[in-house]
Design an enzyme around this catalytic site. Structure first.
Site, short mmCIF file in Angstrom:
data_model
loop_
_atom_site.label_atom_id
_atom_site.label_comp_id
_atom_site.label_asym_id
_atom_site.label_seq_id
_atom_site.Cartn_x
_atom_site.Cartn_y
_atom_site.Cartn_z
N LYS A 69 -0.98 -7.18 -9.34
CA LYS A 69 -1.97 -7.29 -8.25
C LYS A 69 -1.58 -6.26 -7.20
O LYS A 69 -0.77 -6.53 -6.33
CB LYS A 69 -1.95 -8.71 -7.67
CG LYS A 69 -3.24 -9.18 -7.02
CD LYS A 69 -3.71 -8.35 -5.86
CE LYS A 69 -2.90 -8.52 -4.60
NZ LYS A 69 -3.27 -7.52 -3.55
N SER A 115 5.39 -6.92 3.44
CA SER A 115 5.88 -7.22 4.79
C SER A 115 6.64 -8.55 4.84
O SER A 115 6.51 -9.39 3.93
CB SER A 115 4.69 -7.29 5.74
OG SER A 115 3.83 -8.32 5.33
N PHE A 146 0.81 -1.22 0.00
CA PHE A 146 0.00 0.00 0.00
C PHE A 146 0.84 1.27 0.00
O PHE A 146 0.37 2.32 -0.41
CB PHE A 146 -0.94 0.00 1.24
CG PHE A 146 -0.25 0.45 2.50
CD1 PHE A 146 -0.08 1.80 2.78
CD2 PHE A 146 0.28 -0.46 3.40
CE1 PHE A 146 0.58 2.23 3.93
CE2 PHE A 146 0.95 -0.05 4.55
CZ PHE A 146 1.09 1.30 4.81
N CYS A 200 9.63 1.79 3.86
CA CYS A 200 10.57 0.71 4.18
C CYS A 200 11.96 1.27 4.43
O CYS A 200 12.82 0.59 4.94
CB CYS A 200 10.61 -0.31 3.06
SG CYS A 200 11.37 0.34 1.57
N GLU A 229 8.80 -4.13 13.17
CA GLU A 229 8.69 -2.97 12.29
C GLU A 229 7.43 -2.22 12.71
O GLU A 229 6.33 -2.79 12.66
CB GLU A 229 8.57 -3.44 10.83
CG GLU A 229 8.53 -2.30 9.84
CD GLU A 229 8.38 -2.78 8.40
OE1 GLU A 229 7.75 -3.84 8.17
OE2 GLU A 229 8.86 -2.08 7.49
P1 NAD Z 1 1.61 -6.62 3.03
O1 NAD Z 1 2.65 -7.67 3.10
O2 NAD Z 1 0.50 -6.67 4.01
O3 NAD Z 1 0.89 -6.65 1.59
C1 NAD Z 1 1.65 -6.59 0.40
C2 NAD Z 1 0.85 -7.24 -0.73
O4 NAD Z 1 0.66 -8.63 -0.45
C3 NAD Z 1 -0.55 -6.66 -0.94
O5 NAD Z 1 -0.81 -6.60 -2.33
C4 NAD Z 1 -1.46 -7.68 -0.26
O6 NAD Z 1 -2.74 -7.74 -0.84
C5 NAD Z 1 -0.71 -8.99 -0.49
N1 NAD Z 1 -0.94 -9.97 0.57
C6 NAD Z 1 -1.15 -9.73 1.89
N2 NAD Z 1 -1.25 -10.89 2.56
C7 NAD Z 1 -1.09 -11.89 1.66
C8 NAD Z 1 -1.08 -13.31 1.75
N3 NAD Z 1 -1.25 -13.94 2.92
N4 NAD Z 1 -0.89 -14.02 0.62
C9 NAD Z 1 -0.70 -13.40 -0.55
N5 NAD Z 1 -0.69 -12.06 -0.71
C10 NAD Z 1 -0.88 -11.31 0.39
O7 NAD Z 1 2.38 -5.22 3.08
P2 NAD Z 1 1.77 -3.76 3.19
O8 NAD Z 1 1.25 -3.56 4.57
O9 NAD Z 1 0.89 -3.47 2.04
O10 NAD Z 1 3.11 -2.88 2.98
C11 NAD Z 1 3.97 -2.53 4.02
C12 NAD Z 1 5.16 -3.45 4.10
O11 NAD Z 1 5.88 -3.42 2.88
C13 NAD Z 1 6.16 -3.04 5.16
O12 NAD Z 1 6.60 -4.18 5.83
C14 NAD Z 1 7.30 -2.40 4.37
O13 NAD Z 1 8.56 -2.44 4.99
C15 NAD Z 1 7.27 -3.24 3.14
N6 NAD Z 1 7.92 -2.56 2.03
C16 NAD Z 1 9.15 -3.00 1.64
C17 NAD Z 1 9.81 -2.35 0.61
C18 NAD Z 1 11.18 -2.81 0.16
O14 NAD Z 1 11.63 -2.34 -0.86
N7 NAD Z 1 11.83 -3.69 0.87
C19 NAD Z 1 9.22 -1.26 -0.03
C20 NAD Z 1 7.95 -0.84 0.39
C21 NAD Z 1 7.31 -1.51 1.43
#
Ligand code: NAD
Length: 498
Positions: free
Chosen positions: A174, A227, A150, A282, A382
């Protein structure tokens, strides 16, 4: 009744037949902006088949033609960047300045994709043995799949599909179900740029469509950003299905402050890096490690953090916006309470902050903790909120050990006037992105970007130059040319090409 977010399926904007929807909520006022569907099994299958069909001819489209379409796309994105940023602000709560940065960083990746003919060049070596030449071609893979978080709904989708498509692949995106409107707008402009039908498909939803695509035999690559727990799941499952997977995960970034660091410059930078975008980055700085006496720094930090506040997107006095959802805000508040209960000293507590005009928003004020230790939840998890944890180290070596023992390795930084200290730090530190007197080293598309340890899973650290390697295969040809055959060439010989 709010509008339903359409899918981009087979080149058409299509209403999903799903019975499951996720509300898209403006986090500053809880207004429901739209409903995002959880794409059905049939819709996922149609997306894959349409993408596969589109790939068959797209892969043969000359690279300069693909690059030129990408230039059209870049021009359209630039033309519409403020309008996209405004939409992005509505669904994420980001300030307009932050939202514009989100879009601009994505445009920079599209600019890199315009360079694809050069990026896809192979290699040659003449005469590897007598009469034998070897050369390689870089070729696209097929249907690629990306799952995005997000917190950067423009930049992160644009990390993925422009490079993949420019290389000659088809792409299924997605996006996060929490802010799908910005990715849809990016896709509308992509269609307007003239790309053929089916090259980009946008499926909305949660884990169901993701898992179906991870198992689909026609999906060749999986790119994920999100995440740690979900990254682990995607990486394990994708590898089990024998896919090429890159999974960028969560972070806990430390900043080391040496006693010789420029005082005001350092304080200003810590505040921005910890609280900017409400700490939902992040690359946010979540832990400040003071080498030597922390007291003067803590007093100044508390004062500086007290002067900033969150606010709505077009409030020019707001340092950052709300937390993305009520649930995420509750999680941040729980960690703040846990920190207090575990004995950290809360110097500034933003947990009861209320915006006078928008009391329904998911606000958290700037929050500062001192005396944080490695066994506390505040340190281990985090937080993804405007919360800064302060620690102390006796010397630089102790600070480096602390960071190297962290399971995360996304970003870090050091503030110092000493070149020797900075060089020692950059050499010893086990983290992917290192800032020197820079709090958050923002990744640029012409450099590789990768976290270390639990911040990244996969072996192709694909972003920047290496992104092309992730989305392509290299084919190496070794050919023997016999000089004695020269006399045999029939001048009127024709070759029939299929
Ligand atoms: P999230 O892991 O909750 O969701 C990310 C994506 O995965 C979304 O599209 C979501 O719909 C999907 N998803 C969620 N649960 C799932 C599951 N069980 N199975 C399959 N798909 C699933 O992350 P978020 O809250 O949207 O984003 C924040 C996180 O992203 C933080 O941990 C942040 O550090 C990380 N992030 C990392 C970077 C990087 O470059 N390392 C960059 C931006 C954000």
């Amino acid at each position: 009744m709010e509008s339903k977010v359409p899918l981009l399926l087979d080149g058409e904007w299509t209403q999903s037949q799903s019975h499951t929807f996720f509300p898209v909520i403006n986090p500053a006022n809880q207004q429901v902006l739209a409903q995002a569907p959880d794409a059905t099994e049939q819709e996922v299958e149609l997306a894959v088949q349409s993408a596969q069909k589109a790939f068959e001819s797209w892969r043969n489209t000359p690279a300069p033609v693909r690059a030129r379409l990408m230039m059209n796309y870049q021009a359209l994105l630039k033309q519409h960047q403020h309008e996209i940023a405004e939409l992005l602000s509505q669904e994420t709560g980001k300030t307009f300045e932050d939202a514009k940065g989100d879009v601009w960083r994505g445009i920079e990746v599209v600019e890199q994709a315009c360079n694809v003919p050069s990026l896809m060049m192979g290699e040659t070596l003449e005469n590897v043995a007598n009469g034998v030449d070897t050369y390689s071609y870089v070729q696209p893979l097929g249907v690629c799949f990306g799952i995005t978080p997000f917190n950067f709904p423009a930049m992160i989708p644009l990390w993925m599909f422009p490079i993949s498509v420019a290389c000659g692949n088809a792409f299924i995106l997605k996006p996060s179900e929490q802010d799908p409107l910005t990715p849809n707008r990016l896709a509308e402009l992509f269609l307007a740029a003239g790309f053929p039908r089916g090259i980009l498909q946008v499926l909305h939803g949660g884990q169901r469509p993701v898992n179906q695509l991870l198992e689909h035999p026609q999906i060749k690559t999986v790119s994920f950003v999100g995440s740690v727990p979900v990254a682990e799941h995607i990486y394990r499952k994708g590898c089990h299905e024998l896919k090429r997977v890159q999974a960028f995960a969560g972070a806990k970034n430390h900043m080391v402050i040496m006693p010789d660091a420029n005082f005001n410059h350092t304080i200003n930078n810590i505040v921005g890096a910890a609280c900017g975008a409400a700490g939902q980055r992040c690359m946010a700085i979540s832990v400040a490690v003071f080498v030597g006496d922390a007291q003067p720094w803590l007093a100044a930090l508390k004062e500086a953090m007290s002067t900033i506040r969150p606010g709505v997107w077009n409030d020019s006095g707001a340092a950052y916006g709300p937390i993305i959802s009520m649930k995420a805000k509750q999680r941040v508040l729980k960690l703040i309470e846990q920190g207090k209960a575990e004995g950290a000293e809360c110097l500034l507590d933003g947990s009861s902050y209320q915006h006078p005009e928008f009391p329904q928003g998911n606000w958290v004020g700037p929050t500062l903790f001192a005396g944080v230790t490695t066994d506390m939840a505040l340190y281990k998890e985090e937080i993804f909120g405007p919360v800064l944890c302060c620690m102390q180290a006796k010397n630089l070596e102790e600070a480096i050990d602390l960071i190297n023992n962290s399971p995360f390795g996304n970003g870090t930084s050091i503030f110092t006037a000493s070149g020797a200290a900075a060089r020692h730090f950059q050499q010893k530190i086990q983290v992917g992105q290192v800032g020197i007197n820079i709090p958050i080293p923002v990744p640029l598309p012409f450099f590789s970007f990768t976290g270390w340890k639990r911040s990244f899973f996969g072996d192709l650290h694909a972003y920047g130059k290496q992104a092309v390697r992730f989305y392509t295969e290299t084919k190496t040809i070794t050919a023997r040319w016999l000089e004695s055959d020269i006399d045999q060439v029939a001048p009127n010989m024709t070759i029939h090409l299929k």
